[in-house]
Enzyme design. Structure first.
Site, short mmCIF file in Angstrom:
data_model
loop_
_atom_site.label_atom_id
_atom_site.label_comp_id
_atom_site.label_asym_id
_atom_site.label_seq_id
_atom_site.Cartn_x
_atom_site.Cartn_y
_atom_site.Cartn_z
N GLN A 1 0.79 -1.23 0.00
CA GLN A 1 0.00 0.00 0.00
C GLN A 1 0.82 1.28 0.00
O GLN A 1 0.51 2.21 -0.75
CB GLN A 1 -0.95 0.03 1.21
N LYS B 1 16.67 -10.63 -9.42
CA LYS B 1 17.82 -11.36 -8.86
C LYS B 1 18.65 -12.04 -9.94
O LYS B 1 19.76 -12.49 -9.68
CB LYS B 1 17.31 -12.39 -7.85
N ASP C 1 0.52 4.04 5.91
CA ASP C 1 0.69 3.61 4.52
C ASP C 1 0.37 4.70 3.50
O ASP C 1 1.26 5.33 2.94
CB ASP C 1 -0.15 2.36 4.26
N GLU D 1 1.55 -0.75 8.82
CA GLU D 1 0.69 0.34 9.25
C GLU D 1 0.71 0.61 10.76
O GLU D 1 1.04 1.71 11.20
CB GLU D 1 -0.73 0.07 8.76
N ASN E 1 12.24 -10.82 -12.58
CA ASN E 1 13.07 -11.38 -11.52
C ASN E 1 14.39 -10.63 -11.50
O ASN E 1 15.31 -10.92 -12.27
CB ASN E 1 13.30 -12.87 -11.75
N LYS F 1 11.45 -3.75 9.52
CA LYS F 1 10.33 -3.65 8.58
C LYS F 1 9.14 -3.04 9.31
O LYS F 1 8.88 -3.34 10.47
CB LYS F 1 9.96 -5.02 8.03
N GLY G 1 12.39 -4.30 1.18
CA GLY G 1 12.93 -4.39 2.53
C GLY G 1 14.16 -3.54 2.76
O GLY G 1 14.92 -3.25 1.82
#
Length: 454
Positions: free
Chosen positions: A23, A80, A177, A145, A78, A142, A103
């Site tokens: 969000q 990565k 958020d 809300e 992807n 991390k 993250g």
């Protein structure tokens, strides 16, 4: 660069790489898309988690996803993989804005931190949205809300001071958020304007904690006042309260020197939202006007309620006197009558009323978007401000990976290479929603289940 259909779209021609999900980040890039930017949403294999969270009807992405990702394009990449990194690098070379909320530390680990992005494209504005500030001792944490509302000072001041529900309480509003996404949007627009002067993009960093703090700035005002005076006359608990070192919960007060409270309206016995909020201003002229409007002119001369500081001492006696009047009319009648008398007042609207409000629907505050497929049309909260020469062109949200081929071919990849990337897992093949309808237990069914279990 792309060109928006509407020549007055503020961000027409801007390309935004949107590496955000859930969000907070998508609420930011949603605003950019509605203002005319081409927003390419990069989704990890499996897609943004909200596509399949809080589902309702069959064969449809969730309303949660649709409301935050309309007008965007979807690329399942992807990052990565070496090939995925190459694709993102090519996208960044053409980008005006790069937004990410993955993250803490992850974007740097994958080679797309600010220094790397600036080297790829010095004109690109990079924007990061995280839970805490870059120098915070919690920068590695991390945030969701309620985490942001707790660390941002909202939860400790929301709720009631006594009783079994005397606990720090988060607001149902998305203070952590969508509020953070809005603040990040302001930062991005500022950086784009700055680029007009410097020729270079800059790094915009927005923490959820800071965004909540910004909405709670008057609570710091109150804390400073408490530090100086030892009590706060404008709080509901005043004067009968044993003040500690920190401000108490605000309960239902307005937050300033005036007296604000929620009053029952006609029908309150069966409707939990049959209420109005009325503000009693501190001037004697305004208070006299209220007394006359509610048919109790004598209260204006009552020593309990005049001057204004006496009203603060006798709030609990004033509330029921006002409520004797408000219970006679429904909340819409009260808003009309008291509003015409110059009284600050507003109805407590529940979300069914808001969803179907004729004014909000007519002026475009709540637009309807045709998603097609099983979903059909759905409502959302549109661009929150208006411009005299621009109206957003609201369009559907993309299916997962819907724009893979379009985006990669615009970067010079061939159709065969796109197919190879799909087979090797660099891209996820485009996917339409395929899910059963969600079965819920009704109140009546639950009561029958309880009865049968006895």
């Amino acid at each position: 660069m792309t060109t928006a259909n509407n020549s007055t779209a503020p961000l027409a021609g801007m390309k935004v790489i949107d590496w955000t999900e859930v969000q907070s980040g998508p609420s930011c890039t949603q605003l950019l898309a509605w203002m005319g930017a081409e927003v390419i949403k990069i989704e990890r294999p499996g897609g943004d988690p909200t596509r399949t969270e809080l589902l309702d009807i069959a064969d449809s992405w969730s309303v949660y996803y649709l409301q935050l990702n309309a007008n965007k394009k979807s690329l399942t990449l992807n990052v990565k993989t070496p090939e995925g990194k190459e694709v993102l690098t090519k996208l960044l070379k053409e980008a005006d804005v790069f937004v990410e909320n993955i993250g803490p530390g992850d974007v740097e680990k994958m080679g797309f931190g600010w220094e790397q992005v600036h080297a790829i494209n010095p004109r690109c504005v990079m924007a990061s949205l995280k839970g805490f500030g870059q120098k915070s001792r919690f920068s590695h944490v991390k945030a969701f809300e309620p985490v942001a509302q707790s660390a941002g000072g909202a939860a400790s001041t929301t709720g009631w001071n006594e009783g079994s529900f005397n606990v720090p309480t988060q607001s149902a509003a998305a203070l952590g958020d969508s509020n953070t996404g809005m603040h990040l949007t302001i930062g991005i627009l500022s950086a784009l304007l700055q680029r007009e002067h410097t020729g270079e993009g800059c790094y915009v960093y927005q923490s959820m904690q800071n965004a909540v703090l910004n909405l709670c700035r008057i609570k710091l005002r109150d804390q400073i006042m408490l530090d100086n005076m030892g009590a706060l006359p404008h709080y509901e608990v005043y004067p009968d309260w044993n003040w500690g070192r920190a401000i108490p919960r605000a309960e239902n007060t307005e937050g300033g020197q005036v007296i604000g409270w929620c009053y029952k309206a006609k029908g309150w016995e069966t409707d939990p939202n049959a209420y109005v909020y009325i503000v009693v201003q501190n001037s004697e002229k305004a208070f006299k006007g209220l007394c006359e409007a509610i048919g109790k002119p004598e209260l204006a001369d009552d020593p309990r309620f005049t001057p204004w500081n006496n009203r603060q001492l006798h709030k609990d006696e004033l509330y029921p006197l006002i409520e004797e009047y408000t219970k006679q009319y429904d909340k819409y009648e009260l808003t009309d009558k008291l509003g015409a008398a110059g009284i600050p007042v507003g109805p407590v609207l529940d979300w069914y009323e808001i969803e179907n409000d004729p004014d909000l629907l007519a002026d475009g505050t709540i637009p309807e978007i045709d998603q097609g497929g099983a979903r059909g049309k759905f409502k959302t909260i549109g661009l929150p401000f208006t411009m005299s020469n621009f109206k957003p062109d609201y369009k559907r949200a993309p299916d997962l990976g819907e724009n893979n081929a379009e985006i990669l071919e615009s970067l010079g990849y061939t159709a065969d290479e796109v197919q190879q990337f799909t087979q090797s897992g660099v891209l996820q093949a485009p996917e339409q929603p395929s899910n059963p309808a969600v079965k819920v237990i009704t109140y009546e069914e639950y009561q029958q289940m309880k009865k049968a279990s006895k």
